[in-house]
Design a protein around this motif. Structure first.
Motif, PDB file in Angstrom:
ATOM      1  N   MET A   1      23.681  85.170  33.274  1.00 47.02           N
ATOM      2  CA  MET A   1      22.618  84.477  33.042  1.00 47.02           C
ATOM      3  C   MET A   1      22.019  85.175  31.789  1.00 47.02           C
ATOM      4  O   MET A   1      21.150  84.539  31.183  1.00 47.02           O
ATOM      5  N   ARG A   2      22.787  86.167  30.911  1.00 51.26           N
ATOM      6  CA  ARG A   2      22.418  86.685  29.731  1.00 51.26           C
ATOM      7  C   ARG A   2      20.923  87.182  29.699  1.00 51.26           C
ATOM      8  O   ARG A   2      20.191  86.976  28.939  1.00 51.26           O
ATOM      9  N   GLY A   3      20.675  88.096  30.771  1.00 51.26           N
ATOM     10  CA  GLY A   3      19.474  88.751  31.047  1.00 51.26           C
ATOM     11  C   GLY A   3      18.578  87.703  31.502  1.00 51.26           C
ATOM     12  O   GLY A   3      17.369  88.113  31.694  1.00 51.26           O
ATOM     13  N   ARG A   4      18.403  86.676  31.954  1.00 52.86           N
ATOM     14  CA  ARG A   4      17.369  85.724  32.411  1.00 52.86           C
ATOM     15  C   ARG A   4      17.415  85.729  34.274  1.00 52.86           C
ATOM     16  O   ARG A   4      18.372  86.341  34.511  1.00 52.86           O
ATOM     17  N   ALA A   5      16.488  85.642  34.308  1.00 56.21           N
ATOM     18  CA  ALA A   5      16.344  85.600  36.063  1.00 56.21           C
ATOM     19  C   ALA A   5      15.756  84.331  36.437  1.00 56.21           C
ATOM     20  O   ALA A   5      15.087  83.405  36.022  1.00 56.21           O
ATOM     21  N   ALA A   6      16.175  83.993  37.920  1.00 53.10           N
ATOM     22  CA  ALA A   6      15.901  82.748  38.491  1.00 53.10           C
ATOM     23  C   ALA A   6      14.800  82.855  39.454  1.00 53.10           C
ATOM     24  O   ALA A   6      14.653  83.870  39.928  1.00 53.10           O
ATOM     25  N   ALA A   7      14.059  81.895  39.799  1.00 57.82           N
ATOM     26  CA  ALA A   7      13.135  82.040  40.975  1.00 57.82           C
ATOM     27  C   ALA A   7      13.488  81.358  42.160  1.00 57.82           C
ATOM     28  O   ALA A   7      12.999  82.111  43.195  1.00 57.82           O
ATOM     29  N   TYR A   8      14.433  80.521  42.398  1.00 62.83           N
ATOM     30  CA  TYR A   8      14.698  79.799  43.545  1.00 62.83           C
ATOM     31  C   TYR A   8      16.455  79.801  43.359  1.00 62.83           C
ATOM     32  O   TYR A   8      16.962  79.429  42.496  1.00 62.83           O
ATOM     33  N   LEU A   9      16.866  79.867  44.594  1.00 64.84           N
ATOM     34  CA  LEU A   9      18.608  79.604  44.836  1.00 64.84           C
ATOM     35  C   LEU A   9      18.449  78.401  45.815  1.00 64.84           C
ATOM     36  O   LEU A   9      18.011  78.689  47.045  1.00 64.84           O
ATOM     37  N   THR A  10      19.169  77.445  45.525  1.00 61.98           N
ATOM     38  CA  THR A  10      19.389  76.188  46.078  1.00 61.98           C
ATOM     39  C   THR A  10      20.731  75.869  46.338  1.00 61.98           C
ATOM     40  O   THR A  10      21.640  76.061  45.646  1.00 61.98           O
ATOM     41  N   VAL A  11      21.090  75.673  48.043  1.00 57.66           N
ATOM     42  CA  VAL A  11      22.559  75.390  48.349  1.00 57.66           C
ATOM     43  C   VAL A  11      22.226  74.143  48.655  1.00 57.66           C
ATOM     44  O   VAL A  11      21.698  73.893  49.606  1.00 57.66           O
ATOM     45  N   GLN A  12      23.504  73.473  48.441  1.00 54.88           N
ATOM     46  CA  GLN A  12      23.621  71.939  48.834  1.00 54.88           C
ATOM     47  C   GLN A  12      24.950  71.778  49.413  1.00 54.88           C
ATOM     48  O   GLN A  12      26.020  71.987  48.583  1.00 54.88           O
ATOM     49  N   ALA A  13      25.117  71.725  50.550  1.00 57.07           N
ATOM     50  CA  ALA A  13      26.363  71.386  51.320  1.00 57.07           C
ATOM     51  C   ALA A  13      26.676  69.970  51.869  1.00 57.07           C
ATOM     52  O   ALA A  13      25.570  69.124  52.386  1.00 57.07           O
ATOM     53  N   ASP A  14      27.667  69.321  51.192  1.00 52.72           N
ATOM     54  CA  ASP A  14      28.047  67.899  51.560  1.00 52.72           C
ATOM     55  C   ASP A  14      28.935  68.088  52.661  1.00 52.72           C
ATOM     56  O   ASP A  14      30.145  68.660  53.027  1.00 52.72           O
ATOM     57  N   THR A  15      28.686  67.180  53.866  1.00 56.23           N
ATOM     58  CA  THR A  15      29.457  67.309  55.136  1.00 56.23           C
ATOM     59  C   THR A  15      29.665  65.769  55.505  1.00 56.23           C
ATOM     60  O   THR A  15      29.263  64.938  54.759  1.00 56.23           O
ATOM     61  N   LEU A  16      30.420  65.435  56.482  1.00 57.91           N
ATOM     62  CA  LEU A  16      30.922  64.296  56.988  1.00 57.91           C
ATOM     63  C   LEU A  16      29.544  63.458  57.411  1.00 57.91           C
ATOM     64  O   LEU A  16      29.343  62.283  56.887  1.00 57.91           O
ATOM     65  N   GLY A  17      28.533  64.199  57.835  1.00 57.52           N
ATOM     66  CA  GLY A  17      27.090  63.495  58.165  1.00 57.52           C
ATOM     67  C   GLY A  17      26.081  63.305  56.989  1.00 57.52           C
ATOM     68  O   GLY A  17      25.250  62.629  57.325  1.00 57.52           O
ATOM     69  N   GLY A  18      26.431  63.859  55.781  1.00 62.67           N
ATOM     70  CA  GLY A  18      25.730  63.760  54.820  1.00 62.67           C
ATOM     71  C   GLY A  18      25.506  65.237  54.000  1.00 62.67           C
ATOM     72  O   GLY A  18      26.184  66.022  53.979  1.00 62.67           O
TER      73      GLY A  18
END
Length: 157
Positions: free
Chosen positions: A1-18
């Motif tokens: 990230m070259r010295g940058r920082a993030a505020a949030y981490l989002t995980v998106q999982a695709d399953t058979l149900g959506g």
């Protein structure tokens, strides 16, 4: 990230149900192992593991460049900005020199000093003296004589 920082981490999982998503707020700037651990926790928050994950997307948002403070009281050599400001505006910076912080009169508490030379420099922030020093006996006598002569001659002193 070259010295940058993030505020949030989002995980998106695709399953058979959506699609199932979970977001975690990051504290500070974790190292890569910390990001993997937080991503694993967010993945377990989605509840997608028992359903079977077909695709997984991890997104970092709220990126920023964190400021770095050299120290609480950085010296002149450590501040490159100070040199640039003084090159362009030589009279821009002043320091305060404390004389007596507990004095009743503002003039006796502090004085403004030039950043580079250390000489006392009166400026707009310098306390103003609202009193005049008392005249000596001879000065007071001379002033009274001048006022009397001016009165009789019809001129203002």
């Amino acid at each position: 990230m070259r010295g940058r920082a993030a505020a949030y981490l989002t995980v998106q999982a695709d399953t058979l149900g959506g699609q199932l998503t979970a977001t975690r707020k990051l504290k500070g700037s974790p190292d890569p192992a910390g990001l993997v651990r937080i991503a694993g926790l967010a993945l377990s928050d989605t509840g997608a593991l028992p359903l079977g994950v077909e695709a997984l997307t991890i997104q970092l948002s709220g990126t920023r460049q964190p400021g770095r403070m050299v120290g609480l009281w950085a010296s002149l050599a450590e501040l490159e900005v100070t040199k640039d400001v003084l090159d362009r505006f030589p009279e821009a910076l002043v320091k305060v020199q404390w004389l007596d912080p507990y004095a009743y009169v503002t003039d006796a508490r502090y004085q403004w000093v030039d950043w580079l030379t250390g000489m006392v420099r009166p400026c707009a922030m310098t306390p103003r003296q609202h009193w005049k020093p008392a005249l000596t006996r001879t000065q007071a006598h001379q002033k009274a004589v001048e006022r009397t002569l001016a009165f009789f001659e019809g001129v203002s002193p």
